[in-house]
Every structure is written in C-alpha cells, then in structure tokens.
Motif scaffolding. Structure first.
Motif, PDB file in Angstrom:
ATOM      1  N   ASN A 249     -28.857  -3.227  44.368  1.00  0.00           N
ATOM      2  CA  ASN A 249     -28.541  -1.807  44.336  1.00  0.00           C
ATOM      3  C   ASN A 249     -27.034  -1.580  44.272  1.00  0.00           C
ATOM      4  OD1 ASN A 249     -30.944   0.030  44.604  1.00  0.00           O
ATOM      5  ND2 ASN A 249     -31.406  -1.418  46.245  1.00  0.00           N
ATOM      6  N   LEU A 250     -26.644  -0.380  43.864  1.00  0.00           N
ATOM      7  CA  LEU A 250     -25.231  -0.023  43.932  1.00  0.00           C
ATOM      8  C   LEU A 250     -24.783  -0.054  45.390  1.00  0.00           C
ATOM      9  CD1 LEU A 250     -24.810   3.012  41.498  1.00  0.00           C
ATOM     10  CD2 LEU A 250     -24.589   0.570  41.023  1.00  0.00           C
ATOM     11  N   PRO A 251     -23.640  -0.671  45.698  1.00  0.00           N
ATOM     12  CA  PRO A 251     -23.161  -0.740  47.083  1.00  0.00           C
ATOM     13  C   PRO A 251     -22.565   0.599  47.520  1.00  0.00           C
ATOM     14  CG  PRO A 251     -21.600  -1.798  45.619  1.00  0.00           C
ATOM     15  CD  PRO A 251     -22.764  -1.393  44.762  1.00  0.00           C
ATOM     16  N   THR A 252     -23.252   1.286  48.374  1.00  0.00           N
ATOM     17  CA  THR A 252     -22.844   2.628  48.794  1.00  0.00           C
ATOM     18  C   THR A 252     -21.413   2.664  49.299  1.00  0.00           C
ATOM     19  OG1 THR A 252     -25.117   3.198  49.359  1.00  0.00           O
ATOM     20  CG2 THR A 252     -23.379   4.507  50.401  1.00  0.00           C
ATOM     21  N   GLU A 253     -21.032   1.640  50.066  1.00  0.00           N
ATOM     22  CA  GLU A 253     -19.699   1.639  50.677  1.00  0.00           C
ATOM     23  C   GLU A 253     -18.593   1.549  49.636  1.00  0.00           C
ATOM     24  OE1 GLU A 253     -21.133  -2.664  50.683  1.00  0.00           O
ATOM     25  OE2 GLU A 253     -21.970  -0.656  50.936  1.00  0.00           O
ATOM     26  N   ALA A 254     -18.915   1.146  48.409  1.00  0.00           N
ATOM     27  CA  ALA A 254     -17.942   1.115  47.320  1.00  0.00           C
ATOM     28  C   ALA A 254     -18.100   2.301  46.380  1.00  0.00           C
ATOM     29  CB  ALA A 254     -18.078  -0.192  46.532  1.00  0.00           C
ATOM     30  N   VAL A 255     -19.341   2.744  46.166  1.00  0.00           N
ATOM     31  CA  VAL A 255     -19.585   3.811  45.203  1.00  0.00           C
ATOM     32  C   VAL A 255     -19.066   5.160  45.699  1.00  0.00           C
ATOM     33  CG1 VAL A 255     -21.366   5.111  43.970  1.00  0.00           C
ATOM     34  CG2 VAL A 255     -21.554   2.633  44.185  1.00  0.00           C
ATOM     35  N   LEU A 256     -19.302   5.484  46.970  1.00  0.00           N
ATOM     36  CA  LEU A 256     -18.846   6.788  47.457  1.00  0.00           C
ATOM     37  C   LEU A 256     -17.320   6.930  47.388  1.00  0.00           C
ATOM     38  CD1 LEU A 256     -21.248   7.727  50.395  1.00  0.00           C
ATOM     39  CD2 LEU A 256     -21.369   8.302  47.967  1.00  0.00           C
ATOM     40  N   PRO A 257     -16.540   5.934  47.816  1.00  0.00           N
ATOM     41  CA  PRO A 257     -15.084   6.050  47.604  1.00  0.00           C
ATOM     42  C   PRO A 257     -14.722   6.141  46.126  1.00  0.00           C
ATOM     43  CG  PRO A 257     -15.543   4.393  49.266  1.00  0.00           C
ATOM     44  CD  PRO A 257     -16.867   4.778  48.667  1.00  0.00           C
ATOM     45  N   PHE A 258     -15.450   5.437  45.277  1.00  0.00           N
ATOM     46  CA  PHE A 258     -15.223   5.490  43.827  1.00  0.00           C
ATOM     47  C   PHE A 258     -15.367   6.931  43.335  1.00  0.00           C
ATOM     48  CE2 PHE A 258     -16.635   5.102  39.396  1.00  0.00           C
ATOM     49  CZ  PHE A 258     -15.803   4.123  38.882  1.00  0.00           C
ATOM     50  N   LEU A 259     -16.400   7.627  43.806  1.00  0.00           N
ATOM     51  CA  LEU A 259     -16.602   9.027  43.417  1.00  0.00           C
ATOM     52  C   LEU A 259     -15.503   9.918  43.968  1.00  0.00           C
ATOM     53  CD1 LEU A 259     -20.466   9.350  44.033  1.00  0.00           C
ATOM     54  CD2 LEU A 259     -19.306   8.914  41.864  1.00  0.00           C
ATOM     55  N   LEU A 260     -15.197   9.722  45.235  1.00  0.00           N
ATOM     56  CA  LEU A 260     -14.190  10.573  45.887  1.00  0.00           C
ATOM     57  C   LEU A 260     -12.810  10.398  45.269  1.00  0.00           C
ATOM     58  CD1 LEU A 260     -15.396  10.021  49.554  1.00  0.00           C
ATOM     59  CD2 LEU A 260     -15.560  12.154  48.272  1.00  0.00           C
ATOM     60  N   GLU A 261     -12.461   9.160  44.931  1.00  0.00           N
ATOM     61  CA  GLU A 261     -11.149   8.895  44.328  1.00  0.00           C
ATOM     62  C   GLU A 261     -10.987   9.586  42.979  1.00  0.00           C
ATOM     63  OE1 GLU A 261     -11.114   4.687  44.142  1.00  0.00           O
ATOM     64  OE2 GLU A 261     -10.828   4.414  46.318  1.00  0.00           O
ATOM     65  N   ARG A 262     -12.109   9.870  42.337  1.00  0.00           N
ATOM     66  CA  ARG A 262     -12.065  10.543  41.033  1.00  0.00           C
ATOM     67  C   ARG A 262     -12.244  12.047  41.141  1.00  0.00           C
ATOM     68  NH1 ARG A 262     -12.685   5.630  40.906  1.00  0.00           N
ATOM     69  NH2 ARG A 262     -12.148   4.296  39.115  1.00  0.00           N
ATOM     70  N   GLY A 263     -12.172  12.547  42.366  1.00  0.00           N
ATOM     71  CA  GLY A 263     -12.190  13.984  42.566  1.00  0.00           C
ATOM     72  C   GLY A 263     -13.557  14.607  42.703  1.00  0.00           C
ATOM     73  N   PHE A 264     -14.607  13.771  42.799  1.00  0.00           N
ATOM     74  CA  PHE A 264     -15.952  14.305  42.960  1.00  0.00           C
ATOM     75  C   PHE A 264     -16.313  14.331  44.436  1.00  0.00           C
ATOM     76  CE2 PHE A 264     -15.798  12.591  38.691  1.00  0.00           C
ATOM     77  CZ  PHE A 264     -16.407  13.585  37.950  1.00  0.00           C
ATOM     78  N   SER A 265     -16.775  15.462  44.905  1.00  0.00           N
ATOM     79  CA  SER A 265     -17.224  15.540  46.291  1.00  0.00           C
ATOM     80  C   SER A 265     -18.645  15.010  46.389  1.00  0.00           C
ATOM     81  CB  SER A 265     -17.166  16.984  46.792  1.00  0.00           C
ATOM     82  OG  SER A 265     -18.035  17.808  46.049  1.00  0.00           O
ATOM     83  N   VAL A 266     -19.030  14.656  47.604  1.00  0.00           N
ATOM     84  CA  VAL A 266     -20.378  14.159  47.854  1.00  0.00           C
ATOM     85  C   VAL A 266     -21.054  15.119  48.803  1.00  0.00           C
ATOM     86  CG1 VAL A 266     -21.764  12.256  48.736  1.00  0.00           C
ATOM     87  CG2 VAL A 266     -19.616  11.787  47.540  1.00  0.00           C
ATOM     88  N   THR A 267     -22.202  15.643  48.424  1.00  0.00           N
ATOM     89  CA  THR A 267     -22.911  16.593  49.269  1.00  0.00           C
ATOM     90  C   THR A 267     -23.328  15.930  50.573  1.00  0.00           C
ATOM     91  OG1 THR A 267     -24.955  16.000  48.160  1.00  0.00           O
ATOM     92  CG2 THR A 267     -23.821  17.939  47.324  1.00  0.00           C
ATOM     93  N   PRO A 268     -23.383  16.711  51.723  1.00  0.00           N
ATOM     94  CA  PRO A 268     -23.240  18.165  51.731  1.00  0.00           C
ATOM     95  C   PRO A 268     -21.820  18.685  51.863  1.00  0.00           C
ATOM     96  CG  PRO A 268     -23.873  17.411  53.905  1.00  0.00           C
ATOM     97  CD  PRO A 268     -23.819  16.184  53.024  1.00  0.00           C
ATOM     98  N   ALA A 269     -20.965  17.949  52.590  1.00  0.00           N
ATOM     99  CA  ALA A 269     -19.669  18.519  52.940  1.00  0.00           C
ATOM    100  C   ALA A 269     -18.553  18.116  51.995  1.00  0.00           C
ATOM    101  CB  ALA A 269     -19.293  18.115  54.372  1.00  0.00           C
ATOM    102  N   GLY A 270     -18.774  17.110  51.187  1.00  0.00           N
ATOM    103  CA  GLY A 270     -17.741  16.656  50.277  1.00  0.00           C
ATOM    104  C   GLY A 270     -16.661  15.839  50.944  1.00  0.00           C
ATOM    105  N   ALA A 271     -16.901  15.390  52.173  1.00  0.00           N
ATOM    106  CA  ALA A 271     -15.910  14.610  52.901  1.00  0.00           C
ATOM    107  C   ALA A 271     -16.348  13.152  52.968  1.00  0.00           C
ATOM    108  CB  ALA A 271     -15.733  15.162  54.308  1.00  0.00           C
ATOM    109  N   PRO A 272     -15.404  12.205  53.067  1.00  0.00           N
ATOM    110  CA  PRO A 272     -15.785  10.802  53.206  1.00  0.00           C
ATOM    111  C   PRO A 272     -16.669  10.606  54.433  1.00  0.00           C
ATOM    112  CG  PRO A 272     -13.435  11.009  52.758  1.00  0.00           C
ATOM    113  CD  PRO A 272     -13.945  12.393  53.032  1.00  0.00           C
TER     114      PRO A 272
END
Length: 299
Positions: A249-272
C-alpha cells in the motif's frame, strides 16, 4: 489545484489481511483507536466475507463493537454478497465497499464469482446498502492491467467505470491491485475515463507500489485532478499476485506530507496529523504486530 482538500482513507484491513498470523482482536481495537486519536476520519477496517476466505477479518463485528466512533467518522468494510451488507447493517460500519474487477480471472480468484455474476450483483448490493442507510463504494480492481496475460486497454477500465456510474454509484475507486499503475498508464486511464464522462476529481485511487515507486504516479494524479487517495501506515499490505514482492500500500506517513508540501489540505482540518513516521513505528511496536509475509493480501 493547490489549496484544495484531498480525501484520504487509511486502510488497516488491506494492511492486515495478508498477515499469516491472525492478529488478536484486542490488538486491532487498540490500533484503530490510535488511528482515530491521530485524527483519521475515514478508515477501511474490515470485511464481511467468509472467514475461510479471509481469516484475518473474521472478527470484524467484534472489532466494530469495541469502538467508540467520533461524529463524522466513516468506517468502511468490504462485502461480496447481500449477506455481507446485512451483517454490516448490524454494526457501527457506515459504508460498504464492493471489489469489482476489470479482470475475469481476478474476479473468480478474489470473489469466487464470474464477472457476469458480479455485475448482476452490483445493483442488488447498492439497493441493499441504500435500504440499510450505508454508503456504497465500488473498487475497480485490476484497473491498470493484470498479471494473467488477459488483454487490457485503458478503455476497458473506462468502460467498466462508465457502467458502474450508470448504476448511480458516485463513489468509485480505481484500484491498482498489482502495482502496474505507472504515470503513463494512469494518464491513459484518466483520459479514457474523461471521454466516458468521468472527471478525475470524481474518482478515488488505491495504488499499490514498491517503496519509493509511488511519487510520480501520485503527482500525476494530483495534476490531473484526483483528490481521493488510500494507503496504510508503513505501506503494509498489498496483493499476493504482484510481480515485485515489495509492492504494498501507499505509505501514509510519506503520502500525507507529500500532499501537504504541495499545498493540498487533508480532510477534515487540513492540518498535519502529527509525526506520522513516528506513529507508524509506535503503532507496530506498541501492538507487537506480527511480521508481515513477503506479500500482503489481495485488495
């Protein structure tokens, strides 16, 4: 575009189901509670299928019964027949997911049914889920090719997607079951899907990839408008039919920072969600998860 929110689904079911040793229910409960405490709001955490087929998820009812679920959290489980929907309706599950393969061979191996039977079942499952007040998701397995030598073209996946959408299903996830979704294949599938009237922003993406082999594909997906991704802490899980034993599977601990670094928020709050790399290590150490086999279970 940057600044918009991405939906992210954490998939402990897909991470767990390939372990050779059955993980105790109390360990799973503690693991899921830790995920909820970390801020995850969408979890794929079980399946209502035959325990002979997937022993690792035979305790899904017990797992759900032990959880206190915060408001707004979605808990999804896989079903393969109407009985699965009935079981889900008696639990704290909020959604059910139906894996529908583009490959005839994989549908027979994964669900013990032909594609004709699966397509006939789709409408019944959707109706049963609606009647039970459950959300309904279709996963298009083998969406980027198959390891069986069966002919596959991007148009095959796009046509299957269009057919699912004709049933009124609004949640459809393209599943890269064996790790074949290169950026080029993904772009070809999304272009074919667009010709069938499906925008990338309306689709989810469940990728399997070897370590370090997902970044270019996720970047392409973001550029094309995909905003729904799925993965698992540690990259655990995957498919036993993948050619590369490291595919998971995609490694969550790497993918979420990857999204955030590119300016995409992550629901619900958009915070790391804290230090996810440390969380992945801590969860495995705290709950003494058994060592995974070389390849995880099918997704």
């Amino acid at each position: 575009m940057p600044g918009t929110a991405c939906v992210y689904v954490e998939c402990p079911r897909d991470a767990w189901q390939g372990f050779a040793t059955v993980i105790p229910t109390e360990v799973k409960v503690g693991y899921v509670r830790s995920l909820l405490e970390a801020g995850f709001t969408r979890l794929d955490l079980g399946s209502f299928v035959s325990p002979r087929a997937v022993p690792q998820t035979a305790d899904t009812e017990a797992l759900l019964a032990a959880l206190t679920v915060p408001e707004g959290v979605e808990l999804s489980c896989v079903v393969l027949n109407e009985r699965g929907v009935e079981r889900a309706a008696t639990t704290r599950a909020t959604h059910v997911g139906f894996p529908l393969s583009v490959s005839e061979t994989f549908q027979r191996r994964n669900a013990r049914q032909t594609l004709a039977e699966a397509w006939a079942l789709l409408a019944r499952l959707q109706a049963a889920a609606r009647a039970a007040g459950l959300g309904f998701t279709v996963y298009l397995s083998m969406g980027f090719g198959n390891p069986y030598g069966e002919p596959w073209r991007p148009e095959d996946t796009a046509r299957a997607l269009a057919r699912v959408r004709q049933h009124g299903v609004t949640r459809v996830v393209l599943a890269d079951t064996v790790g074949t979704a290169t950026p080029e294949r993904l772009e070809a599938v999304l272009e074919a899907a667009a010709r069938e009237g499906a925008a990338a922003s309306e689709l989810g993406l469940h990728l399997h990839a070897p370590p370090g082999g997902w970044q270019a594909t996720v970047a392409l997906a973001l550029a094309r408008g995909v905003r729904w991704f799925e993965g698992a802490l540690g990259g655990l899980g995957g498919c036993p039919f993948a050619a590369d034993a490291r595919t998971g599977n995609l490694p969550t601990e790497a993918v979420l920072p990857f999204l955030l670094e590119r300016g995409f928020s992550v629901t619900p709050a958009g915070a790391p969600l804290g230090d996810l790399a440390a969380a992945a290590r801590a969860l495995r150490e705290r709950y003494d998860l058994p060592r995974p086999p070389e390849r995880g279970g099918a997704a």
